[in-house]
Design a protein around this motif. Sequence first.
Motif, short mmCIF file in Angstrom:
data_model
loop_
_atom_site.label_atom_id
_atom_site.label_comp_id
_atom_site.label_asym_id
_atom_site.label_seq_id
_atom_site.Cartn_x
_atom_site.Cartn_y
_atom_site.Cartn_z
N ARG A 1 15.51 -0.47 -86.02
CA ARG A 1 14.96 -0.34 -87.27
C ARG A 1 13.76 0.37 -87.43
NH1 ARG A 1 16.87 -5.64 -91.00
NH2 ARG A 1 18.96 -6.26 -89.68
N GLY A 2 13.94 1.39 -88.31
CA GLY A 2 12.87 2.66 -88.36
C GLY A 2 13.35 3.86 -88.72
N VAL A 3 13.00 4.90 -87.73
CA VAL A 3 13.28 6.23 -87.98
C VAL A 3 14.20 6.55 -86.76
CG1 VAL A 3 12.32 8.47 -88.16
CG2 VAL A 3 11.27 6.77 -89.22
N ALA A 4 15.27 7.40 -86.93
CA ALA A 4 16.13 7.79 -85.87
C ALA A 4 15.67 9.07 -85.51
CB ALA A 4 17.67 7.88 -86.51
N LEU A 5 15.64 9.27 -84.18
CA LEU A 5 15.17 10.57 -83.57
C LEU A 5 16.21 11.30 -82.97
CD1 LEU A 5 12.16 9.09 -81.77
CD2 LEU A 5 12.12 10.35 -84.01
N ASN A 6 16.12 12.54 -83.14
CA ASN A 6 16.95 13.57 -82.33
C ASN A 6 16.72 13.71 -81.10
OD1 ASN A 6 18.82 15.44 -82.10
ND2 ASN A 6 18.02 16.88 -83.44
N SER A 7 17.19 12.93 -80.12
CA SER A 7 17.01 13.04 -78.80
C SER A 7 17.49 14.45 -78.06
CB SER A 7 17.31 11.91 -77.98
OG SER A 7 17.03 10.73 -78.65
N ILE A 8 16.85 15.25 -77.20
CA ILE A 8 17.42 16.24 -77.00
C ILE A 8 17.76 15.82 -75.56
CG2 ILE A 8 16.84 18.86 -76.11
CD1 ILE A 8 16.54 18.03 -79.20
N VAL A 9 19.14 15.98 -75.40
CA VAL A 9 19.92 15.18 -74.06
C VAL A 9 20.33 16.32 -73.07
CG1 VAL A 9 21.48 13.59 -73.24
CG2 VAL A 9 19.88 12.96 -75.26
N SER A 10 20.54 16.12 -71.91
CA SER A 10 21.24 17.13 -71.17
C SER A 10 22.06 16.00 -70.05
CB SER A 10 20.58 17.85 -70.33
OG SER A 10 21.19 18.69 -69.48
N SER A 11 23.34 15.86 -70.26
CA SER A 11 24.14 15.21 -69.38
C SER A 11 25.30 15.78 -68.66
CB SER A 11 24.62 13.67 -70.35
OG SER A 11 25.52 13.03 -69.72
N PRO A 12 25.74 15.17 -67.75
CA PRO A 12 27.04 15.86 -66.99
C PRO A 12 28.26 15.19 -68.01
CG PRO A 12 26.00 13.98 -65.78
CD PRO A 12 25.00 14.50 -66.53
N LYS A 13 29.15 16.01 -68.10
CA LYS A 13 30.30 15.47 -68.85
C LYS A 13 31.85 15.12 -68.25
CE LYS A 13 28.14 18.22 -72.50
NZ LYS A 13 28.17 19.37 -73.53
N TYR A 14 32.78 14.83 -68.92
CA TYR A 14 34.04 14.90 -68.25
C TYR A 14 35.18 15.05 -69.54
CZ TYR A 14 34.62 10.10 -70.49
OH TYR A 14 34.47 8.94 -71.29
#
Length: 500
Positions: free
Chosen positions: A383-396
């Motif tokens: 509960r609060g403010v949703a943040l726009n996380s800048i994410v770098s992740s390997p993918k499949y």
Amino acid sequence: MTIKATMTLDKEFKIGEIDNRIYGSFIEHLGRAVYEGIYEPGHPSADEQGFRTDVIELVKQLQVPLVRYPGGNFVSGYNWEDGVGPVANRPRRLDLAWRTTETNEIGTNEFMDWAKKINAEVNMAVNLGTRGIDAARNLVEYCNHPSGSYWSDLRISHGYKDPHKIKTWCLGNEMDGPWQIGHKTATEYGRLAAETAKSMRWVDPTIELVACGSSNRHMKTFAEWEATVLEHTYDHVDFISLHTYYGNRDNDLGNYLAQSLDMDQFIYSVIATADYIKAKKRSKKTINLSFDEWNVWFHSNDADKQIEPWSIAPPQLEDIYTFEDALLVGSMLISMIKRADRVKIACLAQLVNVIAPIMTEKGGEAWKQPIFYPYMHASVLGRGVALNSIVSSPKYDSKDFTDVPYLDTVSVYNEENDTVTIFAVNRHQTDTLSLQADIRSFEGYKVVEHIVLENDDVKATNQINRSNVVPHSNGDASVDGGQLTAHLPKLSWNVIRLGK
């Protein structure tokens, strides 16, 4: 082995304020959701009204802010008047939606009493299948008008002097579905919903209204349905609804855990359609989203075919959830939080016994299914403010999806409590995920707790007095010099709490 992902968190990267109603749920007159679920007069824990207090305590742990009622498919054939007044005088009805017999022992007033016991508001649905404007406006008058009119005075005569003040109302349910009692075309529904909304608002101008969107994004009429319905209702409603359910029918875990990407696309598509109508109408008003049915649902499909027609409260839709289901539920919660700027209401369908986080035994125990935990963590800590996380992740890649990130994550900043909560799923089936996060924006924050839900058996379940899938707080997240480091075990749901 270990794979690596990075993330940057900044308190200024705001998606939007989270409406607490995003953590809502759903109780329908279906199966054992009401009878033997929330209500069982002969149970050892039953209170003076027959409600199970053991179930109430479990629901309170979830801090459910809103409960949709009474349906669902059920509402499209429901006469609300059957469920008010002296119980002895209430009729038994055939419920055509689920081919059962409804006793009407529990109705509007009793459910409002139960909602107060769990500290939740009610999202009330009206019947736009077999009924329409008159029944809907009368129900608003019965529930919300103080006194001095026929229906409000009838409520008072039933022992409820104060109005219920129900704020949120659904204009029918899944009216695009051929399975729905009173199924309509988009134009038929849109016209009826608009006129019903006007009349309901004339009774109580303070209410908020949800128009029916598509039952899922794979309906043949999807998008055209939303556009047509909103053409008619745009000036009269506040939300458009979305429904979706997923299942691992092919026993393909990688593809299953990627299904939240389908949910993402559903949300984006409905936003785009709503905003198209906004532009077309030159409107300054924004229609938000009510994801008022979502969950995993497939385990019970075969069992439900064996149910004897017209029985009372049979065990319908009683999915026994697995650990892998909990992971997908976690990702579905993340999907909605990521669009908290537009998804303002959501209802996990459902709450007790019927595709639910809570199960009960008649006369016996109540227990938590694996999906209980991500739902609880998100509701209590998200509960609060949703943040726009800048994410770098390997993918499949999987059968139906490409570029699926192994790290599925979102963060919530609660400025009032000086806390940040990171929700994260590691979708990798064999490897730990090493997460490095830049949190310099949150100077002085440290790890309060790192909760992990993991299990070596993806098919593990919980049963009465045997909880195989439960979270622990032994995660290794730490902060040093504005950098968060955490190892997320293979196939895990993680909650990392940060504070001063």
